[in-house]
Structure formats: C-alpha cells, structure tokens
Write a protein that holds these residues in place. Structure first.
Motif, PDB file in Angstrom:
ATOM      1  N   ILE A 189       2.342   1.900  -3.551  1.00 43.85           N
ATOM      2  CA  ILE A 189       1.349   2.468  -4.467  1.00 43.85           C
ATOM      3  C   ILE A 189       1.095   3.939  -4.145  1.00 43.85           C
ATOM      4  CG2 ILE A 189      -1.052   2.313  -5.220  1.00 43.85           C
ATOM      5  CD1 ILE A 189      -0.910  -0.683  -4.756  1.00 43.85           C
ATOM      6  N   ALA A 190       0.971   4.257  -2.844  1.00 45.02           N
ATOM      7  CA  ALA A 190       0.743   5.646  -2.451  1.00 45.02           C
ATOM      8  C   ALA A 190       1.937   6.530  -2.805  1.00 45.02           C
ATOM      9  CB  ALA A 190       0.447   5.720  -0.958  1.00 45.02           C
ATOM     10  N   LEU A 191       3.141   6.022  -2.612  1.00 37.98           N
ATOM     11  CA  LEU A 191       4.338   6.813  -2.920  1.00 37.98           C
ATOM     12  C   LEU A 191       4.502   7.030  -4.418  1.00 37.98           C
ATOM     13  CD1 LEU A 191       6.908   5.319  -0.371  1.00 37.98           C
ATOM     14  CD2 LEU A 191       5.854   7.588  -0.319  1.00 37.98           C
ATOM     15  N   ARG A 210       2.456  13.057  -8.754  1.00 44.44           N
ATOM     16  CA  ARG A 210       1.864  14.362  -8.478  1.00 44.44           C
ATOM     17  C   ARG A 210       2.943  15.410  -8.218  1.00 44.44           C
ATOM     18  NH1 ARG A 210      -3.622  14.217  -7.138  1.00 44.44           N
ATOM     19  NH2 ARG A 210      -4.509  12.118  -7.029  1.00 44.44           N
ATOM     20  N   LEU A 228       0.831  -1.209   0.000  1.00 44.83           N
ATOM     21  CA  LEU A 228       0.000   0.000   0.000  1.00 44.83           C
ATOM     22  C   LEU A 228       0.864   1.258   0.000  1.00 44.83           C
ATOM     23  CD1 LEU A 228      -2.779  -1.053   2.553  1.00 44.83           C
ATOM     24  CD2 LEU A 228      -2.913  -1.035   0.062  1.00 44.83           C
ATOM     25  N   ALA A 229       1.962   1.230   0.759  1.00 48.38           N
ATOM     26  CA  ALA A 229       2.842   2.397   0.815  1.00 48.38           C
ATOM     27  C   ALA A 229       3.504   2.657  -0.539  1.00 48.38           C
ATOM     28  CB  ALA A 229       3.901   2.203   1.901  1.00 48.38           C
ATOM     29  N   ASP A 264       2.045   7.243  -6.563  1.00 48.81           N
ATOM     30  CA  ASP A 264       1.066   8.279  -6.892  1.00 48.81           C
ATOM     31  C   ASP A 264       1.558   9.655  -6.455  1.00 48.81           C
ATOM     32  OD1 ASP A 264      -1.811   9.146  -7.572  1.00 48.81           O
ATOM     33  OD2 ASP A 264      -1.635   9.758  -5.480  1.00 48.81           O
ATOM     34  N   ALA A 265       2.096   9.755  -5.234  1.00 45.73           N
ATOM     35  CA  ALA A 265       2.611  11.035  -4.753  1.00 45.73           C
ATOM     36  C   ALA A 265       3.794  11.512  -5.581  1.00 45.73           C
ATOM     37  CB  ALA A 265       3.011  10.915  -3.277  1.00 45.73           C
TER      38      ALA A 265
END
Length: 623
Positions: free
Chosen positions: A509-511, A517, A506-507, A513-514
């Motif tokens: 995937i979130a990283l 951005r 999960l981390a 995406d971040a």
C-alpha cells in the motif's frame, strides 16, 4: 417431535460426531472466526459499495446525462440536416461547454479573475431531465433572461468567493459584461461533464454567442441532447435510434453517449479502484488464513486424546477427518456470515454518514453477486488452510498421537489431502481471475502471493536452522528462547508468515502511494511555467510576453502579481516559432509564458511555447 429428534440419527456418523463436539460452545475459536469475518467483510463491503456506485450510475444514467442520448462534436456545430433528423426522434436541446476566464470589471489591485467552466444552454429546454436548483429559486428561462441590458448567469458558490462578488453583481466574460442572477445549488447533469477545473457558469446560448469566445479553433464542445419523450423507452428502442442516426450520417464525426453509459470513464475508474481494494481485502484474508491454520492445528492438538480414543474404538482416519472438517466448516460458515452481514451493510452505512459529500448516486440494495463472491473467497481460504493440519492426523497411529507431545513427529498429509489443497488453491486462483476487472493483474497478484508464502516459509526454515546451530547460552531465559525457535511444534513458521504477510500488505500500500506521487512529480517539467495564458490569438502571441499590461484587465498600471512579473521579465521570444504557429489552421492556441530562473544573479528570461490544449479566454496561474 419424535420425528425431529430422530433426524440426527440419519446423518453420517462423522457429521454427528462433529456436531456433538460443538455443543461445548465456540470457546477458543474466536481467532478463527475473526480471521474469516474480517477478510470476508472487507471483500463484501468493497464489492457491494462499488457495485452500488455502478448501479447508481446506470439507474440514474438518464438524469446524469441529461437526456436519453447525447451527440457531441468539437470546434463546430452539427449541420441543420442532422439536427432535423434528431428532432424527428424526440426533443433536441443544444448545449455548449468550454473554459474561459471570468473577471471583475474593476481595475488595478481590485481586479480579480478566475477560470470557469462555461455551459451554454437553451433556456427554454434545459434541463430536459432532472431539475436545476438555484438560489434564489427561478426557472432557467427567468434566471438567464436579459434585464437592464445585462444577461443573467448562474454560478457555483466557489466563483463568488474567488471573485469577491455577490448575486446581482457584474462580471466580464470574454467581451461581454453579464449579471450574476443566482447561485447553482444542484446541477442534474454535472457528472456527465467529467472533471472540472473551475466553478460552473451557466448562461444562455444567445449570450454565449455575444461574448466573442466563439472563434475558429476555440475548444468548444457542442452537445445535442436527445430526449425520446418517454421514460419508458427501452434500451432496445434507444439502440435502434442510435443505429439509424449512424447509418444516415456515417461521416458526421460525432461522439455518442447514451443513458446506459452516461459516464464511462467514471465507471471504469470505480471498477479499477474496487479491484485494487478487493485485492487488498484478499490479502488480508490470506493473512487471516495463517490464523485459520494455527487455529485448526490447535484444535487437532486439543482433541488429541479424543482422536486417539475414537481410533482405539475403531474409528477410521477418514471418519476423524470428516468429523473435524465438519466443525471447521461450520465455524467458517459462522465467520463468513458475520463478514457478509457487515459487508452488506457497508453501502448503507457510508451513504448515511457521508451521503451529502458523495456526488454519485449509490444503490444501497443488497448485492447478491458480490456477497456470493466474498463468501466463496472466505470458504475457499478457510478450506485451503485447514486441509493441511486436518489431513496430518488421518494416518497417524494411536501411539503416535499420544506420543506427539514428546517427539513432535510431523508428517506430510496423505496425497489425497495434498491434492485437495492444490485443487482448492486452483479454484481460488480461478475465482480471482474470473471476477477480476484485469485478469492479468489478478494472476500476477496470486503468483506474487504464492511467491511470498514460499519465501517466508524459507525464511522461517532458515531461522529455525540457525537457532538449532547456535551455541547454548549459559543464561536460562536466552537458552529457552532460542530452543523454542526450533523445537518440535515451534510457532516460528506461523509467526514469520503472519508478520511477513502483514508487513508485505502495508509495504505494498505504501509503495503504491509512493509510486503515484513519484509519477506525478516526474511528470512535472524541470522548469515549470510561472504563468499559463490560455487561448491567446496567434497574431498577439509575439508581443504578449513583452507587454506590461495585466493579462486579466489589460491595464498597464495594474499592480497585480501577474502584471508585475511580466514587467520584470524581458522577452526572449522566437519570431520564427511564433510565425510558424500563426500559420497553423487553428487560429487560436494556448501558449505558456514561462519565466525561467535567473542565471548568475541575472534577471529572469521569458519564453513562449504552444500548449497541446486550448480553451477560451485568458488564464493565469502562478508556477
């Protein structure tokens, strides 16, 4: 019948023992099968869908490209000699694409404009392949014909909404008023043009030449579509034609696309995205591998009495290992089969649910290569995580197996089983690298996964050591909880690995995406332009910021936001910069007119700078 009944006796004893043990059903193996099935389904589904997209592009390459081959140049048209050489091979249709501003003829607040993607075609030939669908239905020649002194154009529905016009109304393109003859419902070669920044506007080449948009330096892509005249022309025939044209005109400077690579950038992006999702699926499969190890360890614990009995009756450790491995292998095959079934059905399910929203043709056929890769991943992960707990029971004596519940003696497996684990992991890494679009990325992923496993195992060992050294609490519940963290056979390593790997996924995937951005945000300038004007003539650039006229309708009294902003922003242009730009051989360049934030409460200033790209017409965008 007797022959069929006698067949099991011909099987090795270990396999017969494993098969007999499964007669009691699959109770207790739900987690094992689910872990394998989910990971395999993710990898098989992503791989099948991505391969379906790539095959769809290849299968429909002729329709997507609009021809068998396309010869493209910028800023200039091909000489007649090259066009004649192409015509010797088949039918040649000329097209031109660029960007420009379409505006309504009204003045004042009623004036509207929009950036459009222009495609100029030969009405008698376009499209060479496929069908152009418009509303109202009409042939390309009829739709783009001149009627009542106005040439017809076809537009996408979005342009009607932006300009507030309807079919039959007039818009101005460059210096020429044109008539909206219909709405484009389906454009066969839309994907070949890549990403568009505005609605499509289709017109004839003759009309395009009358708009005044063709100027020295205008960013116009001229395309010469070649149709060999037969859909049965082989790829080898097409390659020979391309080689002949290249040999005859080595300095032509054109870019060649064929039906085999109608959209190479899109294909590359699909492969990269599918690799990312495949690695995510492999991560989920590795997380499930922990569940596999727990399930196998639980199986060994449940069968402890059976194993002890078999050894007491003379069964060797190898026979016990083989019998249990047979059960694990069959369960892994069941989970893999379930995952493959869901993965193979994913492309058809996606097309059925979202087919109208996918602009790319998707081949929904079964992809044997992708399914085989997913099956290999599933079986290798199951084997790698099952070998360790299975091998531990090989050399443990009968007395230790009965006593295992009390003292929890844990031994490392025999070297042969450690070697099997290492060999399985090596094959898994090799498979990941070989099937990867980017081998270096795959190697980094596998190295990172190994590092995470080691780190989490050390964390679990630290937690168990800390719990063992904690003072005993007087509260029974707390004392039992702490004792269960470090007791023999504690689930602390498994829980830490499972939770740690899941949170890591999960981390990541979130990283990612971040990171995307932040990359987009960092790419923005500190002071972004308030308006961006495209394709200003260099001779007009010095006075463009100081003019109070609307950039779209040229009316000094226009009340649009663009005109009001320009009237309120005094010019601070640099004559030297503009003079240097005017001396450029590219007579028409893009300029950004940037309204800087007011300093100390003062009025905003306006500067002019040249952009690295240009198109035709005016473009204004609020910053």
């Amino acid at each position: 019948m007797s022959g069929f009944v006698a067949r099991p006796s011909r099987l090795p004893t270990a396999i017969r023992l494993g098969l007999r043990d499964l007669r009691g059903g699959l109770r207790g193996f739900g987690t094992f099968i689910a872990c394998i099935a989910l990971g395999v389904a993710a990898i098989a589904g992503v791989g099948s869908f991505a391969r379906g997209l790539v095959e769809g592009l290849a299968r429909e390459g002729r329709v997507i490209l609009g021809a068998d081959a396309s010869f493209q140049v910028l800023h200039r048209e091909l000489p007649d000699a090259i066009i004649a050489a192409l015509a010797e091979r088949g039918t040649v249709a000329t097209m031109a694409t660029t960007r420009a501003m379409a505006r309504t003829p009204a003045l004042g607040d009623a004036a509207k404009s929009s950036l459009v993607e222009i495609k100029a075609v030969d009405p008698g030939l376009y499209p060479l392949v496929g069908t152009l669908e418009s509303e109202p239905a009409a042939s390309t020649r009829d739709a783009l014909a001149v009627r009542d002194g106005r040439a017809g154009v076809l537009v996408e529905p979005a342009l009607l909404v932006r300009l507030g016009v309807a079919v039959g109304d007039e818009v101005i393109l460059g210096d020429l008023p044109v008539r909206i003859a219909g709405v484009i419902r389906s454009e066969p070669d839309r994907l070949a043009g890549g990403l568009g920044f505005g609605p499509r506007l289709l017109l004839s080449l003759d009309t395009f030449r009358q708009t005044g948009l063709i100027q020295p330096g205008s960013l116009i892509r001229w395309m010469y579509q070649l149709d060999l005249g037969s859909t049965q022309a082989s790829d080898a025939d097409l390659r020979r034609v391309i080689a002949d044209i290249r040999g005859r005109f080595p300095d032509a400077g054109f870019e060649i696309r064929t039906r085999m690579n109608a959209s190479p950038q899109l294909t590359t992006q699909i492969e990269r995205f599918s690799q990312f999702l495949t690695l995510v699926g492999l991560t989920a499969l590795l997380v499930g591998g922990v569940g596999v190890a727990n399930a196998v360890a639980s199986l060994v614990d449940r069968k402890r009495d059976d194993i002890a009995t078999l050894k007491a009756l003379g069964a060797t450790g190898g026979m016990v290992f083989a019998a249990t491995l047979t059960q694990v292998g069959l369960l892994a095959l069941v989970g893999t089969a379930i995952g493959l079934a869901f993965g193979a059905a994913l492309p058809a399910a996606v097309v059925a649910a979202f087919g109208s929203a996918i602009p790319i043709p998707v081949a929904t056929s079964v992809q044997p290569g992708e399914l085989a890769t997913a099956a290999a991943y599933g079986l290798l992960v199951a084997l790698a995580f099952a070998l360790w707990p299975l091998g531990r029971a090989h050399d443990v004596p009968v007395s230790a197996l009965f006593r295992d519940t009390v003292d929890g003696e844990r031994r490392w497996p025999r070297p042969r089983y450690l070697a099997l684990v290492a060999a399985t992991l090596a094959v898994l890494v090799t498979l990941s690298v070989v099937t990867s679009f980017n081998p270096r990325l795959a190697m980094g992923f596998m190295a990172g996964a190994a590092g995470i496993f080691v780190a989490l195992r050390l964390v679990a060992a630290g937690i168990m050591a800390l719990a063992a050294r904690m003072p005993r609490s007087r509260r029974t519940s707390l004392r039992l909880a702490v004792s269960n963290l470090h007791r023999p056979g504690a689930l602390t390593p498994s829980v830490v690995l499972s939770l740690g790997l899941g949170l890591t996924l999960l981390a990541v995937i979130a990283l990612v995406d971040a990171s995307f951005r932040r990359q987009i945000e960092d790419a923005l300038p500190e002071r972004a332009p308030s308006f961006f004007f495209v394709d200003i003539v260099n001779s007009d650039a010095p006075r463009a910021p100081t003019s109070t006229a609307c950039p779209c309708c040229a009316a000094a009294s226009c009340g649009s936001a663009a005109a009001r902003s320009r009237r309120s922003a005094p010019a601070t242009t640099s004559p030297g910069r503009c003079a240097a730009t005017a001396a450029s051989p590219m007579a028409r360049r893009s300029r950004a007119i940037r309204a800087s934030p007011p300093a100390n409460g003062g009025r905003p200033t306006t500067t002019v700078r040249r952009s690295s790209r240009s198109t035709s017409g005016w473009a204004a965008a609020s910053g």
